[in-house]
Design a protein around this motif. Sequence first.
Motif, PDB file in Angstrom:
ATOM      1  N   CYS A  92       1.321  17.143 -12.922  1.00 15.28           N
ATOM      2  CA  CYS A  92       0.615  18.548 -12.672  1.00 15.28           C
ATOM      3  C   CYS A  92       2.505  19.493 -13.129  1.00 15.28           C
ATOM      4  CB  CYS A  92       1.030  18.837 -11.139  1.00 15.28           C
ATOM      5  SG  CYS A  92      -0.641  18.364 -10.134  1.00 15.28           S
ATOM      6  N   LEU A  93       3.220  18.738 -13.236  1.00 13.21           N
ATOM      7  CA  LEU A  93       4.354  19.592 -13.944  1.00 13.21           C
ATOM      8  C   LEU A  93       4.671  19.657 -15.511  1.00 13.21           C
ATOM      9  CD1 LEU A  93       7.356  21.010 -13.596  1.00 13.21           C
ATOM     10  CD2 LEU A  93       8.274  19.175 -13.334  1.00 13.21           C
ATOM     11  N   ILE A  98       3.397  19.427  -3.067  1.00 11.50           N
ATOM     12  CA  ILE A  98       3.729  18.268  -3.705  1.00 11.50           C
ATOM     13  C   ILE A  98       5.147  18.467  -2.859  1.00 11.50           C
ATOM     14  CG2 ILE A  98       4.049  16.063  -3.964  1.00 11.50           C
ATOM     15  CD1 ILE A  98       1.797  16.396  -5.277  1.00 11.50           C
ATOM     16  N   LEU A  99       6.056  19.187  -3.629  1.00 12.65           N
ATOM     17  CA  LEU A  99       7.154  19.651  -3.267  1.00 12.65           C
ATOM     18  C   LEU A  99       7.271  20.246  -2.200  1.00 12.65           C
ATOM     19  CD1 LEU A  99      10.330  19.873  -4.561  1.00 12.65           C
ATOM     20  CD2 LEU A  99       9.116  22.136  -5.180  1.00 12.65           C
ATOM     21  N   LEU A 122       1.502   6.796  -7.280  1.00 12.02           N
ATOM     22  CA  LEU A 122       0.898   8.109  -7.379  1.00 12.02           C
ATOM     23  C   LEU A 122       1.215   9.241  -6.827  1.00 12.02           C
ATOM     24  CD1 LEU A 122      -2.199   5.601  -5.695  1.00 12.02           C
ATOM     25  CD2 LEU A 122      -1.802   6.426  -8.192  1.00 12.02           C
ATOM     26  N   LEU A 123       0.892   9.054  -6.039  1.00 14.49           N
ATOM     27  CA  LEU A 123       1.865  10.808  -5.735  1.00 14.49           C
ATOM     28  C   LEU A 123       3.086  10.764  -6.581  1.00 14.49           C
ATOM     29  CD1 LEU A 123       1.963  13.084  -3.341  1.00 14.49           C
ATOM     30  CD2 LEU A 123       3.962  12.183  -2.469  1.00 14.49           C
ATOM     31  N   TRP A 124       3.600  10.005  -7.084  1.00 13.64           N
ATOM     32  CA  TRP A 124       5.525  11.112  -7.850  1.00 13.64           C
ATOM     33  C   TRP A 124       4.134  11.247  -9.118  1.00 13.64           C
ATOM     34  CZ3 TRP A 124       9.605  12.412  -7.555  1.00 13.64           C
ATOM     35  CH2 TRP A 124      10.350  12.357  -6.927  1.00 13.64           C
ATOM     36  N   ALA A 125       3.299  10.380  -9.882  1.00 16.24           N
ATOM     37  CA  ALA A 125       2.533  10.271 -10.698  1.00 16.24           C
ATOM     38  C   ALA A 125       1.685  11.521 -10.956  1.00 16.24           C
ATOM     39  CB  ALA A 125       1.042   9.108 -10.622  1.00 16.24           C
ATOM     40  N   LEU A 135       0.739  -1.262  -0.656  1.00 16.55           N
ATOM     41  CA  LEU A 135       0.110  -0.252  -0.168  1.00 16.55           C
ATOM     42  C   LEU A 135       1.075   0.969  -0.006  1.00 16.55           C
ATOM     43  CD1 LEU A 135      -2.955  -1.285   2.306  1.00 16.55           C
ATOM     44  CD2 LEU A 135      -2.976  -0.745  -0.051  1.00 16.55           C
ATOM     45  N   LEU A 136       1.853   1.409   0.646  1.00 14.16           N
ATOM     46  CA  LEU A 136       3.220   2.420   0.637  1.00 14.16           C
ATOM     47  C   LEU A 136       3.792   3.039  -0.505  1.00 14.16           C
ATOM     48  CD1 LEU A 136       4.448   2.237   4.441  1.00 14.16           C
ATOM     49  CD2 LEU A 136       2.368   4.353   3.456  1.00 14.16           C
TER      50      LEU A 136
END
Length: 230
Positions: free
Chosen positions: A29-30, A209-210, A21-24, A14-15
């Motif tokens: 967004c960038l 996020i950054l 997902l967070l990196w995606a 799960l982690l």
Amino acid sequence: MKRKFQKLISLLGLLSLEVALLWAVFFSCLLLFLFMANTVFIQQNTALDTALFNFAKTHTNDQNTRIMRLISFFASAEYLLVVPPLVVLLFSFFKDLRWYGLKILIISFSSSILNQVLKRIFERPRPEIAMLHQSGLSFPSGHAMIGGAFYGLMIYIVWRTVPSKVWRAVLIGLLSGLLLLIGYSRIYLRVHYATDVLAGYGLGIFWLILSIKLMRGLEKKYASRFERQA
């Protein structure tokens, strides 16, 4: 022992999924911001902007305009100069929320500064057909970018701190819906192009996020230093 090992493997899975997902989202967004900048300033393609303005015209009336002006207020400079500090003050009374209060203060302020810098770099004028008189430049939208960072952070705080799954889902849904409506209100009121809003969303969430990642690193660093001193 076997059952504990299986639970550990499931948790790690799960982690890993959460991190992926967070990196995606981070890179998406960038890329969204860069794509919008390329569309506007290199390709000079206005098809999306025109299409969204035409769509807004189909339901433009006095009542909807009043509603959109109200929604737009929830990411205005007047609102964001008052509400984040009030939230920080409220969080200061709760030990477990004080660090989140600091995040709100830093991320809201830094996203505002970054937005103003970028507007002066790109220097895109606002639409001439604006329904409201708004000073300043257009790209990226401050309402979408600063609002995206602020409400995105509130969504993150709800996700991390609200124990009830039902209330967590309700609050996240309300905050997400408000954020989307804020962006659309700027298009409806014709004070921003659709490309301004999408670029603002992309960079606002990217910066959020950054910033969270950097502040979590500082949190771990100083927490371990405090433990060693103690």
